[in-house]
Design an enzyme around this catalytic site. Structure first.
Site, PDB file in Angstrom:
ATOM      1  N   TYR A   1     -78.785  -1.975  73.454  1.00  0.00           N
ATOM      2  CA  TYR A   1     -78.795  -1.189  74.693  1.00  0.00           C
ATOM      3  C   TYR A   1     -78.851  -2.098  75.925  1.00  0.00           C
ATOM      4  O   TYR A   1     -79.471  -3.151  75.917  1.00  0.00           O
ATOM      5  CB  TYR A   1     -80.016  -0.261  74.763  1.00  0.00           C
TER       6      TYR A   1
ATOM      7  N   LEU B   1     -80.953  16.627  75.145  1.00  0.00           N
ATOM      8  CA  LEU B   1     -80.453  17.428  76.265  1.00  0.00           C
ATOM      9  C   LEU B   1     -78.928  17.459  76.292  1.00  0.00           C
ATOM     10  O   LEU B   1     -78.333  17.881  77.297  1.00  0.00           O
ATOM     11  CB  LEU B   1     -80.995  16.857  77.593  1.00  0.00           C
TER      12      LEU B   1
HETATM   13  N1  LIG Z   1     -79.622   6.360  67.212  1.00  0.00           N
HETATM   14  C1  LIG Z   1     -78.545   6.524  67.919  1.00  0.00           C
HETATM   15  O1  LIG Z   1     -77.415   6.310  67.450  1.00  0.00           O
HETATM   16  C2  LIG Z   1     -78.687   6.987  69.343  1.00  0.00           C
HETATM   17  C3  LIG Z   1     -77.561   7.363  70.098  1.00  0.00           C
HETATM   18  C4  LIG Z   1     -77.771   7.808  71.397  1.00  0.00           C
HETATM   19  C5  LIG Z   1     -79.072   7.871  71.914  1.00  0.00           C
HETATM   20  N2  LIG Z   1     -80.140   7.463  71.141  1.00  0.00           N
HETATM   21  C6  LIG Z   1     -81.551   7.507  71.628  1.00  0.00           C
HETATM   22  O2  LIG Z   1     -81.860   8.776  72.063  1.00  0.00           O
HETATM   23  C7  LIG Z   1     -82.341   8.723  73.403  1.00  0.00           C
HETATM   24  C8  LIG Z   1     -81.880   9.953  74.102  1.00  0.00           C
HETATM   25  O3  LIG Z   1     -80.488   9.921  74.313  1.00  0.00           O
HETATM   26  P1  LIG Z   1     -79.932  10.343  75.707  1.00  0.00           P
HETATM   27  O4  LIG Z   1     -80.712   9.679  76.747  1.00  0.00           O
HETATM   28  O5  LIG Z   1     -78.474  10.116  75.684  1.00  0.00           O
HETATM   29  O6  LIG Z   1     -80.365  11.898  75.672  1.00  0.00           O
HETATM   30  P2  LIG Z   1     -79.832  13.203  76.308  1.00  0.00           P
HETATM   31  O7  LIG Z   1     -80.935  14.139  76.191  1.00  0.00           O
HETATM   32  O8  LIG Z   1     -78.560  13.654  75.705  1.00  0.00           O
HETATM   33  O9  LIG Z   1     -79.511  12.885  77.847  1.00  0.00           O
HETATM   34  C9  LIG Z   1     -80.479  12.360  78.672  1.00  0.00           C
HETATM   35  C10 LIG Z   1     -79.882  12.305  80.095  1.00  0.00           C
HETATM   36  O10 LIG Z   1     -80.054  13.552  80.717  1.00  0.00           O
HETATM   37  C11 LIG Z   1     -80.500  13.348  82.078  1.00  0.00           C
HETATM   38  N3  LIG Z   1     -81.863  13.883  82.168  1.00  0.00           N
HETATM   39  C12 LIG Z   1     -82.947  13.523  81.395  1.00  0.00           C
HETATM   40  N4  LIG Z   1     -84.028  14.236  81.741  1.00  0.00           N
HETATM   41  C13 LIG Z   1     -83.634  15.075  82.729  1.00  0.00           C
HETATM   42  C14 LIG Z   1     -84.315  16.064  83.492  1.00  0.00           C
HETATM   43  N5  LIG Z   1     -85.607  16.337  83.290  1.00  0.00           N
HETATM   44  N6  LIG Z   1     -83.610  16.732  84.436  1.00  0.00           N
HETATM   45  C15 LIG Z   1     -82.305  16.478  84.648  1.00  0.00           C
HETATM   46  N7  LIG Z   1     -81.599  15.547  83.964  1.00  0.00           N
HETATM   47  C16 LIG Z   1     -82.268  14.851  83.007  1.00  0.00           C
HETATM   48  C17 LIG Z   1     -80.472  11.841  82.319  1.00  0.00           C
HETATM   49  O11 LIG Z   1     -79.185  11.403  82.787  1.00  0.00           O
HETATM   50  P3  LIG Z   1     -78.689  11.523  84.304  1.00  0.00           P
HETATM   51  O12 LIG Z   1     -79.859  11.306  85.207  1.00  0.00           O
HETATM   52  O13 LIG Z   1     -77.633  10.469  84.401  1.00  0.00           O
HETATM   53  O14 LIG Z   1     -78.108  12.906  84.390  1.00  0.00           O
HETATM   54  C18 LIG Z   1     -80.645  11.292  80.910  1.00  0.00           C
HETATM   55  O15 LIG Z   1     -80.101  10.008  80.764  1.00  0.00           O
HETATM   56  C19 LIG Z   1     -81.778   7.416  73.956  1.00  0.00           C
HETATM   57  O16 LIG Z   1     -82.472   6.890  75.031  1.00  0.00           O
HETATM   58  C20 LIG Z   1     -81.842   6.554  72.731  1.00  0.00           C
HETATM   59  O17 LIG Z   1     -83.120   5.971  72.631  1.00  0.00           O
HETATM   60  C21 LIG Z   1     -79.943   7.061  69.879  1.00  0.00           C
END
Ligand SMILES: NC(=O)c1ccc[n+]([C@@H]2O[C@H](COP(=O)([O-])OP(=O)(O)OC[C@H]3O[C@@H](n4cnc5c(N)ncnc54)[C@H](OP(=O)(O)O)[C@@H]3O)[C@@H](O)[C@H]2O)c1
Length: 321
Positions: A58, A216
């Site tokens: 990352y 999300l």
């Molecule tokens: N194992 C794997 O292959 C894999 C793959 C992907 C992710 N992950 C893990 O899963 C975690 C979560 O993934 P993700 O961050 O992509 O999750 P997500 O829930 O799909 O999206 C999170 C995004 O939504 C927005 N957000 C978050 N909280 C919010 C709120 N309260 N109000 C409004 N917007 C909000 C932010 O982006 P903006 O501010 O840009 O809108 C944030 O980056 C990652 O950090 C990582 O550790 C793992």
């Protein structure tokens, strides 16, 4: 108020909401800088979050998120559960890998590099980011078991495993006397319930905890994107635009109406629905600002009734068996 639960049937306790750390050091976000990272990490600790989920690849370059997270935690490292991952392409940072990133040679090198970047002597949860198609799982488990025995790693998890791979790994660990995996990190949210077909039955059978990622759906389930309204500076505004183009807005409007009818936010519905699934250990959402962290940390506090869950099933149907 943050709550804590065991990850699967293991002894490892984690906060019901964790922090996904893939935005730390990510280009174009408020948390790209060390100062932005410090603010997000501080807000998470203050909100009672203990699980920090990062990966070696990352960041704007591989390794940046781990390095910034390690610095931001500083003397608080002992107070948190530090989870990282190995196994996706590091662009040569760990030397040549010949795509066998589950091999003994690669794993030991990757773990030592993560420890250096994180500035710690041990990783609490070391996760195999995605299975490689070359290395037998027996070799991967034996190398991981050595890391546990040497004290560099406490618990093992996997990510993006299919149901059959979870069963194969479990029985290989039992046969070989290796430390078993305790967690499965896979995509899971109201819009993507594929996990319920094969993975959830497998983790329930073997006592693993699920760490749902994309809780999300890239922000689509926050309610901030509307049919004809796109907020500035959000992920889907500048990347993965196809997610907005293909979104089912009738479904998302029904979801917003459901939340409004119960006096809760969309983020609360998304988190609390996941937290209500018996297999889920911790909901790890990425956040780019302290405000998002605070909202997310408080979002698993709504307890859906049986009727609420049934209504959510009618808006977001479970996958056919
Ligand atoms: N194992 C794997 O292959 C894999 C793959 C992907 C992710 N992950 C893990 O899963 C975690 C979560 O993934 P993700 O961050 O992509 O999750 P997500 O829930 O799909 O999206 C999170 C995004 O939504 C927005 N957000 C978050 N909280 C919010 C709120 N309260 N109000 C409004 N917007 C909000 C932010 O982006 P903006 O501010 O840009 O809108 C944030 O980056 C990652 O950090 C990582 O550790 C793992």
């Amino acid at each position: 108020m943050m709550t804590y639960r065991r990850l699967g049937t293991s002894g490892l306790s984690v906060s019901t909401v964790g922090l996904g750390c893939n935005n730390l050091g990510r280009a174009g976000t408020a948390s790209e800088s060390q100062e932005g990272t410090d603010a997000v990490v501080r807000a998470a600790i203050d909100a009672g979050i203990t699980l920090f989920d990062v990966a070696d690849m990352y960041g704007r370059e591989p390794g940046v998120s781990e390095a910034q997270l390690g610095k931001a935690l500083g003397s608080r490292r002992d107070d948190v559960v530090l989870a990282t991952k190995f196994g996706l392409d590091m662009g040569g940072v760990n030397g040549p890998d010949w795509n066998a990133r589950g091999s003994r040679r690669y794993i030991i090198r990757a773990a030592e590099a993560s420890l250096r970047r994180l500035g710690t002597d041990w990783i609490d949860l070391y996760q195999y980011h995605a299975p490689d198609t070359l290395t037998p799982i027996d070799e991967t488990l034996a190398a991981l078991d050595d890391l546990v025995t040497s004290g560099k790693v406490r618990y093992l998890g996997h990510s993006n495993f299919a149901g059959w791979q979870i069963a194969e790994a479990e029985f290989t660990a039992r046969d070989g006397g290796y430390t078993p995996f305790i967690s499965a990190q896979n995509p899971y949210n109201l819009l993507d319930r594929r996990l319920e077909r094969e993975v959830v039955p497998a983790v329930e059978a073997y006592g693993l905890g699920v760490l749902p990622y994309f809780p999300l759906a890239n922000g689509l389930l926050t309610g901030k994107y509307r049919r004809n309204e796109v907020p500035e500076g959000s992920r889907l505004t500048h990347s993965r635009q196809n997610v907005l183009e293909t979104a089912d807005w009738d479904q998302l409007e029904a979801y917003s109406a459901f939340a409004a009818g119960r006096g809760v936010s969309e983020v609360q519905v998304a988190f609390s629905w996941l937290a209500a699934q018996p297999s889920v250990g911790s909901v790890i959402a990425g956040a780019t600002t302290p405000e998002q962290v605070r909202q997310n940390a408080a979002a698993a506090d709504w307890t859906p009734s049986e009727e609420d869950l049934a209504e959510l099933d009618s808006i977001f149907p479970a996958p056919a068996a």
